[in-house]
Write an enzyme that holds these catalytic residues in place. Structure first.
Site, PDB file in Angstrom:
ATOM      1  N   HIS A  69      -2.634   6.821   3.190  1.00  0.00           N
ATOM      2  CA  HIS A  69      -1.201   7.061   3.400  1.00  0.00           C
ATOM      3  C   HIS A  69      -0.792   8.343   2.674  1.00  0.00           C
ATOM      4  O   HIS A  69      -1.315   8.656   1.598  1.00  0.00           O
ATOM      5  CB  HIS A  69      -0.372   5.920   2.809  1.00  0.00           C
ATOM      6  CG  HIS A  69      -0.433   4.635   3.575  1.00  0.00           C
ATOM      7  ND1 HIS A  69      -0.980   4.520   4.829  1.00  0.00           N
ATOM      8  CD2 HIS A  69       0.027   3.394   3.263  1.00  0.00           C
ATOM      9  CE1 HIS A  69      -0.864   3.259   5.247  1.00  0.00           C
ATOM     10  NE2 HIS A  69      -0.269   2.559   4.317  1.00  0.00           N
ATOM     11  N   CYS A 117       0.805  -1.222   0.000  1.00  0.00           N
ATOM     12  CA  CYS A 117       0.000   0.000   0.000  1.00  0.00           C
ATOM     13  C   CYS A 117       0.840   1.275   0.000  1.00  0.00           C
ATOM     14  O   CYS A 117       0.405   2.296  -0.514  1.00  0.00           O
ATOM     15  CB  CYS A 117      -0.984  -0.003   1.176  1.00  0.00           C
ATOM     16  SG  CYS A 117      -0.237  -0.278   2.794  1.00  0.00           S
TER      17      CYS A 117
END
Lengths: 366, 366
Positions: free
Chosen positions: B271, B146
């Site tokens: 993120h 990710c």
């Protein structure tokens, strides 16, 4: 100056003959509070200490060195007989009043941004370039900003050994870097979002929940904000350019390559920095760790296997720069990556100003 | 495969003749939930869709494409007749079961770390290296992690124009990167600290207040934690090395210099990355912004004067990579600094796997 009283000295009832008189301008502010704490706990090098504030806060009674002291309003006369004046006030107050203090004979240790890049004002970090304090044609010595101060002592130590050539810095800056309004805003936002499990899943749901943004351009609770300061050339922020200017000046390295990205995080106090530093010499991880561990003002905290690395919550309220995650680049033997934390109100503001004033005091005291 | 049913195809009651049958392994997990959402909202390219989970979750009734579907337990037979199998499960489950699915004739789109660096498994990001999906000797196609996925689409676009030479990355990773336990821990800690103004001023006071640390090695609420993953060589973390390996493999640039520092922040999902990218060619800020704005899968959000930059709270739940703070280095005309945000459960996991499966489906469908 001998043992008689005169300009810049004072004889007080507890016999501080010959020690310089100090004026603390901004004594009632957040950084001022830390200054009084430091003056009360560090080695006592001053004679009289005068606490000075804006007229609105004058008359308040504070305590320094265990003695009560009444705050007086800022006026030219407060500097008469003062050998040293610390300024921990907004830029515009320093810009207006530091020259007044200097004209009255006080050497100014200024925490603001007003004089940092002036060519005739030294920018001093006592662990890095203490000698520069003596070269102060305007009678003013400046301290760097809190983000630079979160890394410069550690970087200075590595620079002495390896010769710094380039810095890439990403910051994790605390709310308190935006002043009391920043602190209050973060607490208020944290109270609003609490542990609400409905938040953090859809774009904008946090924005709708935090209430006032205060000094920040986006919600800070449950978020990170890639902006601090005001817009400057080329998409850079003023804070990012300040870091570049200040690091170059303190290290005496005008050609140092610096790219900084300033990001605010939902932490109350203590700035953190992820640093990629490229040197002229080849670096070694163990040696770099030893250099940091042996440098005054730096604490090495670097054993990830035991969960030992600095975090802002674990270093807030302490004086040193905390260094960890020291790694040599896998692709460049002259590059180090490390993670640094420091309290932005202590070394990042009050402590460096106090240390600069102590350097001046040592020079003035026989 | 023509229009008759057979291995990897299905004829269903609504006439999806010739379209490949899909098995979704891990359908009841957090990423699985996003997968079902994406399957229900994107172009419908599948025949039968089989939802598969561990025996403990089998029998649950979920919904996909607006139709109810019962979850079946993972067993070799669930792959019989399936042309494609998405795996969104822990590494060890993928390691054990993806080869089983491949042996039964399904092409596997795997989200886990189990096969990413295997030389005979392509690592595919459809916007960057779609052609690599065809070269899959083991019948398995992997997706990056990710953190890599939060930047690789934007970096791939810039790489095509300027030729990437070096990356310095600092992450601002969400709690959800550590799974549901990470999410639960952050919410629980946030609830405990609330807006308590007594916290955040003394070393360790947050540590004393947050309760359980969960999967994190230090408090995450009111803090940042410079560690993710497990210890690796030279002080690096496994997450930091993964970023280096994955970016190199996806870009087909085995000599790319990469230094990553992974830091967890008190954000639930999405993120963020501060990226310093050095290229072979000279870069221009405006042109780089135009390249990003014109790249599928990237949204440019870059006008700081109007407070326009990506933040995790503003992009969570969305599919693209959001790019902002695009600046050319003041000291190196071949270097760009930028700030990227992406939802780590969507493009960072579910979406890329869905996109990879769609590439395979397009190839299998006449």
């Amino acid at each position: 100056m001998g043992s008689t009283t005169g300009p810049g000295t004072a004889r007080t009832r507890d016999g501080r003959a010959g020690r310089p008189t100090l004026a603390v301008v901004g004594a009632t502010g957040a950084v001022g509070g830390v200054i009084l704490d430091l003056l009360s706990t560090r080695r006592n090098v001053y004679g009289e200490i005068r606490l000075v504030s804006s007229p609105g806060s004058a008359g308040r009674r504070l305590s320094v060195r265990g003695e009560p002291a009444e705050v007086v309003a800022l006026a030219p006369e407060v500097f008469d007989g003062a050998a040293i004046a610390m300024f921990v006030v907004p830029d515009e107050v320093s810009a207006a009043w530091a020259p007044v203090a200097a004209a009255r004979g006080a050497v100014v240790a200024d925490d603001s941004n007003a004089f940092r890049m002036a060519p005739d004002v030294p920018l001093v970090v006592p662990e890095v370039n203490p000698d520069r304090v003596r070269d102060r044609p305007r009678g003013i010595v400046a301290s760097p900003g809190c983000t630079t101060l979160a890394m410069i002592v550690a970087l200075g130590a590595l620079h002495r050994r390896y010769g710094l050539r380039e810095l890439v810095v990403s910051s994790y800056q605390a709310a308190s870097g935006a002043g009391q309004d920043g602190i209050d805003t973060l607490y208020a936002q944290m109270e609003k979002v609490g542990g609400d499990r409905a938040l953090g899943n859809r774009a904008g749901d946090v924005r709708g929940a935090v209430g006032e943004l205060g000094p920040f351009p986006a919600p800070l609770a449950m978020n990170v904000v890639p902006w601090a300061g005001s817009p400057a050339e080329g998409g850079w922020s003023s804070e990012e350019l300040k870091i570049r200017d200040e690091v170059r000046k303190v290290l005496g390295a005008p050609d140092l390559r610096v790219s900084a990205t300033c990001v605010r995080v939902p932490v109350v106090k203590a700035h953190s920095l992820s640093v990629h530093a490229v040197f002229r010499e080849r670096v070694e991880q163990r040696e770099a760790q030893a250099i940091l561990a042996g440098s005054p003002g730096v604490v090495l905290c670097d054993n990830p296997e035991l969960h030992e690395f600095p975090t802002p919550a674990d270093v807030v309220g302490t004086d040193p720069t905390w260094a960890g995650r020291v790694r040599r680049s896998l692709d460049d033997p002259r590059a180090l990556d490390l993670f640094l934390c420091g309290d932005n109100l202590r070394k990042g503001a009050a402590l460096n100003t106090v240390q600069v004033a102590e350097l001046i005091a040592a020079e003035l005291t026989p």
